[in-house]
Design an enzyme around this catalytic site. Sequence first.
Site, PDB file in Angstrom:
ATOM      1  N   ASN A 176       0.839  -1.206   0.000  1.00 40.03           N
ATOM      2  CA  ASN A 176       0.000   0.000   0.000  1.00 40.03           C
ATOM      3  C   ASN A 176       0.866   1.246   0.000  1.00 40.03           C
ATOM      4  OD1 ASN A 176       0.550   0.831   2.839  1.00 40.03           O
ATOM      5  ND2 ASN A 176      -0.322  -1.202   3.220  1.00 40.03           N
ATOM      6  N   ASP A 203      -4.865  -9.744  13.061  1.00 38.29           N
ATOM      7  CA  ASP A 203      -4.892  -8.343  13.471  1.00 38.29           C
ATOM      8  C   ASP A 203      -3.934  -8.133  14.651  1.00 38.29           C
ATOM      9  OD1 ASP A 203      -5.638  -5.804  14.654  1.00 38.29           O
ATOM     10  OD2 ASP A 203      -7.341  -5.854  13.272  1.00 38.29           O
ATOM     11  N   PHE A 255      -4.551   3.292  14.774  1.00 35.25           N
ATOM     12  CA  PHE A 255      -4.808   4.300  13.734  1.00 35.25           C
ATOM     13  C   PHE A 255      -5.957   3.807  12.861  1.00 35.25           C
ATOM     14  CE2 PHE A 255      -1.081   6.457  14.969  1.00 35.25           C
ATOM     15  CZ  PHE A 255      -1.100   7.694  14.343  1.00 35.25           C
ATOM     16  N   GLY A 284       0.068   1.405  17.063  1.00 38.75           N
ATOM     17  CA  GLY A 284       0.041   0.700  15.776  1.00 38.75           C
ATOM     18  C   GLY A 284      -0.178   1.700  14.650  1.00 38.75           C
ATOM     19  N   LYS A 332     -13.904   0.770  15.679  1.00 38.09           N
ATOM     20  CA  LYS A 332     -12.606   0.110  15.885  1.00 38.09           C
ATOM     21  C   LYS A 332     -12.126   0.232  17.322  1.00 38.09           C
ATOM     22  CE  LYS A 332     -11.191   0.434  11.266  1.00 38.09           C
ATOM     23  NZ  LYS A 332     -10.532   1.154  10.216  1.00 38.09           N
TER      24      LYS A 332
END
Length: 360
Positions: free
Chosen positions: A173, A269, A286, A236, A300
Amino acid sequence: MTTSAIQFISPLTFQALSGNPVQTQLLDTEQENAMGHINLARWADKIIIAPATANIIAKLAHGIADDLVSTLCLAAECPIYFAPAMNQAMWHKTITQTNIKSLQQQGMQLISPEQGLQACGEIGWGRLSEPATICDYLINHQLTIDKSLSGLKLLITAGPTREPLDPVRYLSNRSSGKMGYALAEAALEAGAIVSLVTGPVNLIAPIGVNLITVETAAEMFDAVISRATSHDIYIGAAAVADYTPIKKQTRKIKKQDQENSVSLQRTKDILATVALLPKRPFVVGFAAETHDLETYALAKLNQKKLDMIAANWVGHEQGGFENDNNALQVFWHTGQKKLPMTDKKQLAKQLIALIVERKK
Ligand code: C5P
């Protein structure tokens, strides 16, 4: 000005442009006691060496005092800042990096150089920071000098992960890693012991950080989980791949006429796993969203059982993944705060300050 500086700009030009007297001599016969360096050292509130060459850095690291600048620094008791500028090969030399580390251990503040075209024609790290950046640093540093994270251990992830398809191709990404690296730097400045688990990025790690380099999401998972419980805070900031190819081909995939497809499986995760650990650190995640930022961020925060989440818009012109600037909306269980668009380094300091406040 040092003897080398005078080779580039005459003291008279410097005096005319700055409107201030220029000192060049170690022993100043015009001073009553001929001790210009001692008087200057007593007079200064701060000393900034810009540009700081590899030579002056080496001299200061070893206590050599053979000209006005080096002697002044040795005699000074005020904070000293140095903004290196040198050829990229000189910057990367182990001896230069060791000398810089030594200056930092002595309490001098590094204003990191930038990457770009150099006076010698080469491209790389070692370009003097822009004057505005140096001024910003001096002003903002005064605010963060309080060492609010002193004695605490931070574990931070940064950058993208790479999920291999075959020996030459991977899924990844657009994450630059800048936010995670800026957080590591801000945490170091605030006195923390920092471990940075990083995916492949084109950044130099802040000096003093414990750097762990990984490539895949699975490697990042192992690097983080094996260290998380020995840290006080986990951030993170990495853009971890959500999916990885089920099968990594051992040979390069050849092109075919017909369509092709890849089967993907979910990665584990990391953030949610850290939050479930028995002796867990304070956990900050994040969230990068293209829409419904607040809804997704709050979901989240709850689902992954985080202490805090920093959400930012991506896929828009300003801010986000590859930019130097960003804006964040930070949520925790009893409140939220907007951190407006600014340089990622400034934003990192503000987020660290918020974490310190919420962790209490
Ligand atoms: O669910 P989403 O991927 O949007 O959440 C983003 C947050 O979760 C980031 O803090 C990221 O570092 C973390 N994450 C993780 N492991 C994954 C995926 C995301 O730690 N496999």
